[in-house]
Design a protein around this motif. Sequence first.
Motif, PDB file in Angstrom:
ATOM      1  N   LYS A  72       0.806  -1.215   0.000  1.00 20.05           N
ATOM      2  CA  LYS A  72       0.000   0.000   0.000  1.00 20.05           C
ATOM      3  C   LYS A  72       0.844   1.273   0.000  1.00 20.05           C
ATOM      4  CE  LYS A  72      -3.600  -2.432   2.593  1.00 20.05           C
ATOM      5  NZ  LYS A  72      -4.586  -2.495   1.498  1.00 20.05           N
ATOM      6  N   GLY A  73       2.179   1.108   0.119  1.00 20.89           N
ATOM      7  CA  GLY A  73       3.062   2.264   0.144  1.00 20.89           C
ATOM      8  C   GLY A  73       2.785   3.194   1.303  1.00 20.89           C
ATOM      9  N   ALA A  74       2.617   2.620   2.498  1.00 18.36           N
ATOM     10  CA  ALA A  74       2.232   3.435   3.646  1.00 18.36           C
ATOM     11  C   ALA A  74       2.771   2.810   4.938  1.00 18.36           C
ATOM     12  CB  ALA A  74       0.716   3.579   3.736  1.00 18.36           C
ATOM     13  N   TYR A  75       2.683   3.605   6.006  1.00 15.25           N
ATOM     14  CA  TYR A  75       3.021   3.155   7.357  1.00 15.25           C
ATOM     15  C   TYR A  75       1.801   3.341   8.260  1.00 15.25           C
ATOM     16  CZ  TYR A  75       7.967   3.958   6.025  1.00 15.25           C
ATOM     17  OH  TYR A  75       9.190   3.957   5.414  1.00 15.25           O
ATOM     18  N   GLY A  76       1.807   2.622   9.374  1.00 14.68           N
ATOM     19  CA  GLY A  76       0.873   2.863  10.464  1.00 14.68           C
ATOM     20  C   GLY A  76       1.632   2.843  11.772  1.00 14.68           C
ATOM     21  N   MET A  77       1.095   3.503  12.775  1.00 10.28           N
ATOM     22  CA  MET A  77       1.757   3.557  14.079  1.00 10.28           C
ATOM     23  C   MET A  77       0.722   3.494  15.191  1.00 10.28           C
ATOM     24  SD  MET A  77       4.291   6.451  15.693  1.00 10.28           S
ATOM     25  CE  MET A  77       5.745   5.658  14.974  1.00 10.28           C
ATOM     26  N   SER A  78       1.048   2.750  16.244  1.00  9.15           N
ATOM     27  CA  SER A  78       0.266   2.768  17.476  1.00  9.15           C
ATOM     28  C   SER A  78       1.086   3.429  18.571  1.00  9.15           C
ATOM     29  CB  SER A  78      -0.121   1.354  17.916  1.00  9.15           C
ATOM     30  OG  SER A  78      -1.052   0.783  17.027  1.00  9.15           O
ATOM     31  N   LEU A  79       0.463   4.364  19.277  1.00 11.55           N
ATOM     32  CA  LEU A  79       1.040   4.992  20.461  1.00 11.55           C
ATOM     33  C   LEU A  79       0.198   4.560  21.648  1.00 11.55           C
ATOM     34  CD1 LEU A  79       2.879   7.067  21.962  1.00 11.55           C
ATOM     35  CD2 LEU A  79       1.144   8.796  21.375  1.00 11.55           C
ATOM     36  N   ARG A  80       0.806   3.834  22.599  1.00  9.90           N
ATOM     37  CA  ARG A  80       0.088   3.299  23.752  1.00  9.90           C
ATOM     38  C   ARG A  80       0.610   3.975  25.024  1.00  9.90           C
ATOM     39  NH1 ARG A  80       2.144  -0.736  20.614  1.00  9.90           N
ATOM     40  NH2 ARG A  80       0.615  -1.757  19.260  1.00  9.90           N
ATOM     41  N   TYR A  92      -3.618   5.151  20.549  1.00  6.76           N
ATOM     42  CA  TYR A  92      -3.907   5.996  19.400  1.00  6.76           C
ATOM     43  C   TYR A  92      -3.286   5.370  18.152  1.00  6.76           C
ATOM     44  CZ  TYR A  92      -4.809   9.586  22.964  1.00  6.76           C
ATOM     45  OH  TYR A  92      -5.280  10.285  24.042  1.00  6.76           O
ATOM     46  N   TRP A  93      -3.977   5.497  17.017  1.00  8.10           N
ATOM     47  CA  TRP A  93      -3.484   5.003  15.733  1.00  8.10           C
ATOM     48  C   TRP A  93      -3.215   6.185  14.818  1.00  8.10           C
ATOM     49  CZ3 TRP A  93      -1.535   0.920  13.350  1.00  8.10           C
ATOM     50  CH2 TRP A  93      -1.586   0.827  11.949  1.00  8.10           C
ATOM     51  N   ILE A  94      -2.087   6.130  14.093  1.00  7.40           N
ATOM     52  CA  ILE A  94      -1.703   7.181  13.151  1.00  7.40           C
ATOM     53  C   ILE A  94      -1.402   6.530  11.808  1.00  7.40           C
ATOM     54  CG2 ILE A  94      -0.083   9.054  12.644  1.00  7.40           C
ATOM     55  CD1 ILE A  94      -0.243   7.761  16.172  1.00  7.40           C
ATOM     56  N   ASN A  95      -1.993   7.066  10.746  1.00  9.60           N
ATOM     57  CA  ASN A  95      -1.746   6.607   9.382  1.00  9.60           C
ATOM     58  C   ASN A  95      -0.833   7.603   8.692  1.00  9.60           C
ATOM     59  OD1 ASN A  95      -2.111   6.343   6.449  1.00  9.60           O
ATOM     60  ND2 ASN A  95      -3.791   4.942   6.921  1.00  9.60           N
ATOM     61  N   SER A  96       0.202   7.124   8.027  1.00  6.24           N
ATOM     62  CA  SER A  96       1.181   8.033   7.423  1.00  6.24           C
ATOM     63  C   SER A  96       0.580   8.891   6.318  1.00  6.24           C
ATOM     64  CB  SER A  96       2.369   7.239   6.865  1.00  6.24           C
ATOM     65  OG  SER A  96       1.979   6.389   5.792  1.00  6.24           O
ATOM     66  N   LYS A  97      -0.546   8.473   5.736  1.00  9.14           N
ATOM     67  CA  LYS A  97      -1.122   9.256   4.644  1.00  9.14           C
ATOM     68  C   LYS A  97      -1.829  10.516   5.134  1.00  9.14           C
ATOM     69  CE  LYS A  97      -1.478   5.482   1.338  1.00  9.14           C
ATOM     70  NZ  LYS A  97      -2.335   4.715   0.409  1.00  9.14           N
ATOM     71  N   THR A  98      -2.198  10.555   6.437  1.00  5.84           N
ATOM     72  CA  THR A  98      -2.850  11.741   6.989  1.00  5.84           C
ATOM     73  C   THR A  98      -2.017  12.401   8.081  1.00  5.84           C
ATOM     74  OG1 THR A  98      -4.050  10.562   8.742  1.00  5.84           O
ATOM     75  CG2 THR A  98      -5.088  10.681   6.560  1.00  5.84           C
ATOM     76  N   GLY A  99      -1.197  11.622   8.789  1.00  5.08           N
ATOM     77  CA  GLY A  99      -0.403  12.170   9.884  1.00  5.08           C
ATOM     78  C   GLY A  99      -1.215  12.580  11.085  1.00  5.08           C
ATOM     79  N   LYS A 100      -2.458  12.148  11.188  1.00  3.51           N
ATOM     80  CA  LYS A 100      -3.339  12.563  12.287  1.00  3.51           C
ATOM     81  C   LYS A 100      -3.538  11.413  13.277  1.00  3.51           C
ATOM     82  CE  LYS A 100      -5.909  15.831   9.375  1.00  3.51           C
ATOM     83  NZ  LYS A 100      -5.278  17.025   9.954  1.00  3.51           N
ATOM     84  N   LEU A 173      10.979   0.775   3.466  1.00  5.10           N
ATOM     85  CA  LEU A 173      10.053   0.851   2.339  1.00  5.10           C
ATOM     86  C   LEU A 173      10.626   1.646   1.181  1.00  5.10           C
ATOM     87  CD1 LEU A 173       6.460   1.381   3.818  1.00  5.10           C
ATOM     88  CD2 LEU A 173       7.527  -0.687   2.932  1.00  5.10           C
ATOM     89  N   GLY A 174      11.477   2.622   1.486  1.00  4.60           N
ATOM     90  CA  GLY A 174      12.070   3.431   0.430  1.00  4.60           C
ATOM     91  C   GLY A 174      11.107   4.422  -0.190  1.00  4.60           C
ATOM     92  N   LEU A 175      10.138   4.895   0.603  1.00  2.77           N
ATOM     93  CA  LEU A 175       9.195   5.888   0.091  1.00  2.77           C
ATOM     94  C   LEU A 175       9.867   7.254   0.008  1.00  2.77           C
ATOM     95  CD1 LEU A 175       6.003   4.953   2.166  1.00  2.77           C
ATOM     96  CD2 LEU A 175       6.618   4.225  -0.150  1.00  2.77           C
ATOM     97  N   PRO A 176       9.376   8.141  -0.853  1.00  2.00           N
ATOM     98  CA  PRO A 176       9.933   9.504  -0.894  1.00  2.00           C
ATOM     99  C   PRO A 176       9.788  10.186   0.458  1.00  2.00           C
ATOM    100  CG  PRO A 176       8.516   9.080  -2.796  1.00  2.00           C
ATOM    101  CD  PRO A 176       8.335   7.924  -1.874  1.00  2.00           C
TER     102      PRO A 176
END
Length: 326
Positions: A72-80, A92-100, A173-176
């Motif tokens: 999907k060319g993306a990252y996800g993150m959980s902050l606990r 909290y969950w953060i998706n790299s495509k929105t940064g929110k 991943l080597g994303l820009p």
Amino acid sequence: MSTDTTTATTAAQPAKITGDFDFFTGHFDVAHRQLKNPLTGSDDWEEYTGTCHARILFDGAVSIDQVTFPSKGAYGMSLRLFDPVEKDWTIYWINSKTGKTQPPVRGRWDGDSCWLVGEDEHEGRPVLASYVWSDVTERTAKWQQAFSVDNGETWETNWVMEFTRRDDAPEPLGLPKVTDDFEFLNGVWQGEHQRLREPLTGSTEWYEFSSTLTGWTYFDGAVSVDEGVLPSLGFKGLTFRTFDPIAKEWSIYWINSLRGKLDTPVVGKFDAEGNGLFYGPDEHNGVPIEVRFHWRKNGPAPTWEQSFSTDGGQTWEANWRTTFRR
């Protein structure tokens, strides 16, 4: 950060209060199984793979992981975050495509499983979302997400992750790269602090103390995390920064280890000269205020300054200054 008014004392760091997510450290391969169209009656699932890197901070009371989605060319993150008073976790969950940061779920471990729930929405529809952690071994673990549209009477599972420990780091991943604004903070720093003892009282009495800060970036620079150890104040501090790739600005959150909560963020950006200004609402001793962070990142000794305003930003009083040195 604005409400942390503890004055300098000789205080020991708090003892370890939880090891709930200590199992979740290091590198993992991840097998995903995700429902393509939740809440439609569909049973059409998508399967794909990725990787994960996880670490704990605050002696186990903070857990952070970055999940990669190569297809999907993306990252996800959980902050606990562990609340040392309520004895439960907020995630909290953060998706790299929105940064929110998405709305959190909250809960706790009961034996060998953990169940957390919170309000959210799916495609504009209000839902309850739940996370379940289970089947934890030395090398494996399982996570599941489910939605409910009847206030928790029934649940539909829509995402399953199976984690298997790996011994080496996965390929990037080597994303820009979206931004490198806070990559200067990576690694270990010594902080030299000056704090105003009684902000917003007319006081001119400052005190000094030192800290050690360790910083990391994720999402190819678009998430910045640092943990500060403040021995004389008796707590640790964690700064969590997320970059919005659309608005091109940062949201900066502060977490105090004594509270385990995500404070109201300040929002802003850097200019071409390396000056960053970030603003947000807060309160100090029950009084509504505006907070400003000012970063000056160029040069071998970056500086940070916090200021308060009680008149809507017309005037500012600096109350915390820090210089960072390697």
